[in-house]
Write a protein that holds these residues in place. Structure first.
Motif, PDB file in Angstrom:
ATOM      1  N   VAL A   8       0.882  -1.160   0.000  1.00  0.00           N
ATOM      2  CA  VAL A   8       0.000   0.000   0.000  1.00  0.00           C
ATOM      3  C   VAL A   8       0.922   1.213   0.000  1.00  0.00           C
ATOM      4  O   VAL A   8       1.788   1.345   0.867  1.00  0.00           O
ATOM      5  N   PHE A   9       0.745   2.070  -0.990  1.00  0.00           N
ATOM      6  CA  PHE A   9       1.628   3.213  -1.196  1.00  0.00           C
ATOM      7  C   PHE A   9       0.803   4.493  -1.173  1.00  0.00           C
ATOM      8  O   PHE A   9      -0.157   4.631  -1.936  1.00  0.00           O
ATOM      9  N   HIS A  10       1.160   5.423  -0.293  1.00  0.00           N
ATOM     10  CA  HIS A  10       0.458   6.702  -0.153  1.00  0.00           C
ATOM     11  C   HIS A  10       1.314   7.818  -0.728  1.00  0.00           C
ATOM     12  O   HIS A  10       2.494   7.934  -0.393  1.00  0.00           O
ATOM     13  N   ARG A  11       0.685   8.653  -1.565  1.00  0.00           N
ATOM     14  CA  ARG A  11       1.385   9.815  -2.112  1.00  0.00           C
ATOM     15  C   ARG A  11       0.353  10.820  -2.587  1.00  0.00           C
ATOM     16  O   ARG A  11      -0.644  10.447  -3.205  1.00  0.00           O
ATOM     17  N   ASN A  12       0.577  12.081  -2.297  1.00  0.00           N
ATOM     18  CA  ASN A  12      -0.296  13.172  -2.742  1.00  0.00           C
ATOM     19  C   ASN A  12      -1.752  12.964  -2.331  1.00  0.00           C
ATOM     20  O   ASN A  12      -2.670  13.244  -3.094  1.00  0.00           O
ATOM     21  N   GLY A  13      -1.957  12.431  -1.139  1.00  0.00           N
ATOM     22  CA  GLY A  13      -3.309  12.256  -0.622  1.00  0.00           C
ATOM     23  C   GLY A  13      -4.064  11.068  -1.192  1.00  0.00           C
ATOM     24  O   GLY A  13      -5.238  10.891  -0.904  1.00  0.00           O
ATOM     25  N   ARG A  62      15.957  10.354  -3.144  1.00  0.00           N
ATOM     26  CA  ARG A  62      14.668  10.815  -3.696  1.00  0.00           C
ATOM     27  C   ARG A  62      13.562   9.790  -3.487  1.00  0.00           C
ATOM     28  O   ARG A  62      12.388  10.135  -3.495  1.00  0.00           O
ATOM     29  N   CYS A  63      13.912   8.535  -3.294  1.00  0.00           N
ATOM     30  CA  CYS A  63      12.901   7.489  -3.103  1.00  0.00           C
ATOM     31  C   CYS A  63      12.563   7.263  -1.627  1.00  0.00           C
ATOM     32  O   CYS A  63      11.850   6.316  -1.297  1.00  0.00           O
ATOM     33  N   ALA A  64      13.040   8.138  -0.752  1.00  0.00           N
ATOM     34  CA  ALA A  64      12.778   7.975   0.682  1.00  0.00           C
ATOM     35  C   ALA A  64      11.276   7.903   0.952  1.00  0.00           C
ATOM     36  O   ALA A  64      10.505   8.697   0.434  1.00  0.00           O
ATOM     37  N   CYS A  65      10.888   6.910   1.739  1.00  0.00           N
ATOM     38  CA  CYS A  65       9.493   6.700   2.122  1.00  0.00           C
ATOM     39  C   CYS A  65       9.441   6.441   3.618  1.00  0.00           C
ATOM     40  O   CYS A  65      10.372   5.863   4.189  1.00  0.00           O
ATOM     41  N   ARG A  66       8.326   6.828   4.221  1.00  0.00           N
ATOM     42  CA  ARG A  66       8.103   6.498   5.625  1.00  0.00           C
ATOM     43  C   ARG A  66       7.323   5.195   5.661  1.00  0.00           C
ATOM     44  O   ARG A  66       6.310   5.039   4.975  1.00  0.00           O
ATOM     45  N   VAL A  67       7.804   4.246   6.438  1.00  0.00           N
ATOM     46  CA  VAL A  67       7.141   2.949   6.566  1.00  0.00           C
ATOM     47  C   VAL A  67       6.034   3.088   7.610  1.00  0.00           C
ATOM     48  O   VAL A  67       6.304   3.381   8.774  1.00  0.00           O
ATOM     49  N   LEU A  68       4.791   2.883   7.176  1.00  0.00           N
ATOM     50  CA  LEU A  68       3.640   3.001   8.072  1.00  0.00           C
ATOM     51  C   LEU A  68       3.330   1.680   8.759  1.00  0.00           C
ATOM     52  O   LEU A  68       2.890   1.666   9.902  1.00  0.00           O
ATOM     53  N   SER A  69       3.536   0.577   8.054  1.00  0.00           N
ATOM     54  CA  SER A  69       3.372  -0.749   8.661  1.00  0.00           C
ATOM     55  C   SER A  69       4.215  -1.743   7.879  1.00  0.00           C
ATOM     56  O   SER A  69       4.520  -1.532   6.712  1.00  0.00           O
ATOM     57  N   GLU A  77       3.282  -1.037   4.069  1.00  0.00           N
ATOM     58  CA  GLU A  77       2.567   0.195   3.755  1.00  0.00           C
ATOM     59  C   GLU A  77       3.562   1.342   3.849  1.00  0.00           C
ATOM     60  O   GLU A  77       4.240   1.502   4.867  1.00  0.00           O
ATOM     61  N   LEU A  78       3.656   2.112   2.773  1.00  0.00           N
ATOM     62  CA  LEU A  78       4.648   3.189   2.667  1.00  0.00           C
ATOM     63  C   LEU A  78       3.961   4.503   2.334  1.00  0.00           C
ATOM     64  O   LEU A  78       2.923   4.527   1.673  1.00  0.00           O
TER      65      LEU A  78
END
Length: 102
Positions: A5-10, A48-55, A92-93
């Motif tokens: 699951v990938f979240h970006r721009n809402g 540039r590909c840094a993501c926060r891991v949500l789960s 989930e990112l």
């Protein structure tokens, strides 16, 4: 197969990937279902590909030296470099709207 699951721009994007999938590699060859993944070098040099891991972060290996160098204190906030992750479990990112500067 792992679910990403990938979240970006809402928006949230969801898809299955084969085990041992690298999201940046899949995006680079246009075989990844999430078109909004931001990346550039694919080698852990630009962040540039840094993501926060949500789960799912508990299933990931510890950060490697490239992630430690590029992300520093952001590791403690749950950030990882997508180019350095080989997905083997559900994850989930979230990627910030603006690039995360090193």
């Amino acid at each position: 197969m792992p679910v990403v699951v990938f979240h970006r721009n809402g928006e949230a994007y969801r898809g299955e990937v084969k085990e041992n999938t690298n999201l940046v590699v899949r995006a680079g060859i246009k075989q990844f279902p999430f078109p909004h993944l931001r990346y550039e070098c694919g080698m852990g040099k630009c962040a540039r590909c840094a993501c926060r891991v949500l789960s799912g972060g508990d299933q990931l290996p510890p950060p490697n030296w490239k992630e430690k160098k590029q992300l520093g204190e952001r590791l403690e906030a749950g950030y990882r470099l997508a180019c350095q992750l080989w997905i083997e479990h559900d994850i989930e990112l979230e990627q910030d709207e603006l690039p995360v500067e090193a």
